[in-house]
Design a protein around this motif. Structure first.
Motif, short mmCIF file in Angstrom:
data_model
loop_
_atom_site.label_atom_id
_atom_site.label_comp_id
_atom_site.label_asym_id
_atom_site.label_seq_id
_atom_site.Cartn_x
_atom_site.Cartn_y
_atom_site.Cartn_z
N CYS A 49 0.85 -1.20 0.00
CA CYS A 49 0.00 0.00 0.00
C CYS A 49 0.88 1.25 0.00
CB CYS A 49 -0.86 -0.03 1.26
SG CYS A 49 -2.06 1.31 1.36
N HIS A 52 -1.30 -4.42 5.70
CA HIS A 52 -2.67 -4.49 6.22
C HIS A 52 -3.64 -4.96 5.15
CE1 HIS A 52 -1.90 -0.51 4.52
NE2 HIS A 52 -3.10 -0.69 3.99
N GLU A 53 -3.10 -5.38 3.99
CA GLU A 53 -3.96 -5.86 2.91
C GLU A 53 -3.67 -7.34 2.72
OE1 GLU A 53 -3.19 -3.42 -0.52
OE2 GLU A 53 -3.54 -1.56 0.58
N GLU A 60 -9.07 -4.58 0.73
CA GLU A 60 -8.81 -3.45 1.64
C GLU A 60 -8.75 -2.12 0.89
OE1 GLU A 60 -6.67 -0.66 4.31
OE2 GLU A 60 -6.19 -1.28 2.29
#
Ligand SMILES: [Zn+2]
Ligand SMILES: [Zn+2]
Length: 341
Positions: A37, A62-63, A152
């Motif tokens: 990201c 976080h993905e 996400e």
């Protein structure tokens, strides 16, 4: 097992991490893909993102999508072997924002791979992670892990479009054609936008915006580009640059809405505030997402064109090269790390 740990500005390491054990209410997930990201890139290049600074080593990411391996004590969730996407947020559930249903701006949330709180919340760029079962979403039928890795960032885009209000039948401007800007295009299309114009400095990035469904592509650095619209109904700023925000303020119609989605540089940014006043423009922030994650998974299952936004899948051992690729927008859109093997 391997993971990607950021130790400070420019210091990304692929290193051995201890095997996670599922705590009460948790599941261990074998991560297959992790999307790189813009915020991961910011931690790598600048040692922070927005006003959040790194203060200790942190597993990035976080993905994440993968397969459930095991469940901890008292955890009722998807059975081992189930392919899942991981919702990265655990809001506190009790603060005023949570109580008002604005869980994405919870003041005490835990978000995977974020330095917003200290100790930092360790992230998902690891072969296996332990997460609360509430964060797991089984993939809908027909959706593979690879495309699901976009859940996400697509959720972020869906939330930004929701913040803009009803875009059905409207002309929407998106400044910035990185992965998030492209997904905003897809989200606006899904919400019924009549026309979508995208600006970016790079023609390669605009090519990805076309894949996502943009109608008009404009070179941001070229004031004579024939594609510049006289005005638009709604603008979503997805470049994270003050210049993009000013483009939005200049082009949105009187009384229109501008959504700031891109994270601006740390501290203050100059912007054309008088346009806000004299044209009664509404400037709104958009941060992360909440229930949009489930909507994102449904949309991904239904639309194959999202595959065209995944520009590379790179083994975790080559994470440094993957980050360099993701940071080069002339060569990439969304880059996924592969943790298999
Ligand atoms: Zn992200
Ligand atoms: Zn809260």
């Amino acid at each position: 097992m391997l993971g990607c740990v950021i130790h400070g500005r420019g210091d990304l390491r692929v290193e051995e991490l201890p095997e996670p054990e599922p705590g009460p209410g948790q599941a261990v997930v074998a991560v297959r893909h992790g999307g790189v990201c813009g915020s991961d890139l910011h931690y790598w290049r600048h040692g922070g993102v927005g006003d959040f600074r790194l203060r200790e080593p942190m597993v990035l990411g976080h993905e994440a999508v993968g397969t459930v391996v095991s469940l901890g004590a008292g955890a009722t969730g998807p059975a081992p072997g189930t392919p899942v996407a991981v919702h990265p947020a655990t809001p506190c559930g009790v603060c005023p924002e949570c109580a008002q249903g604005r869980r994405n701006v919870c003041r005490d949330t835990r978000y995977l791979g974020s330095a917003a709180r200290f100790p930092h919340v360790q992230g998902a760029f690891a072969a296996r992670i332990a997460v609360p079962v509430e964060q797991l979403r089984p993939l809908p039928a027909g959706l593979g892990l690879r495309r699901a890795a976009l859940a996400e960032p697509l959720s972020v885009a869906l939330h930004a479009v929701r913040r803009a209000g009803d875009v059905a039948g409207r002309h929407v401007l998106v400044t910035g054609a990185g992965p998030i800007g492209c997904l905003v295009v897809a989200a606006a299309r899904a919400a019924g936008a009549a026309r979508i114009t995208v600006t970016d400095l790079l023609p390669e990035a605009l090519g990805y915006a076309a894949v996502a469904g943009a109608d008009t592509l404009v070179r941001a650095g070229d004031p004579d580009d024939a594609g510049w619209p006289p005005e638009v109904d709604v603008a979503v700023e997805a470049s994270g640059a003050a210049a993009g925000l000013n483009t939005c303020l200049r082009l949105v119609r009187r009384g229109g809405v501008v959504v700031q989605l891109g994270m601006l540089p740390p501290g203050s940014s100059p912007f054309a505030g008088n346009l806000l006043v004299s044209r009664e423009i509404e400037l709104r922030g958009a941060f992360r997402f909440d229930t949009e994650f489930d909507e994102a998974l449904r949309l991904l299952a239904a639309r194959g064109e999202f595959d065209g936004l995944i520009s590379a899948v790179v083994p975790v051992r080559e994470a440094g090269a993957a980050f360099a690729l993701a940071a080069d927008r002339a060569r990439s859109c969304k880059v996924l790390l592969d943790f298999d093997g």
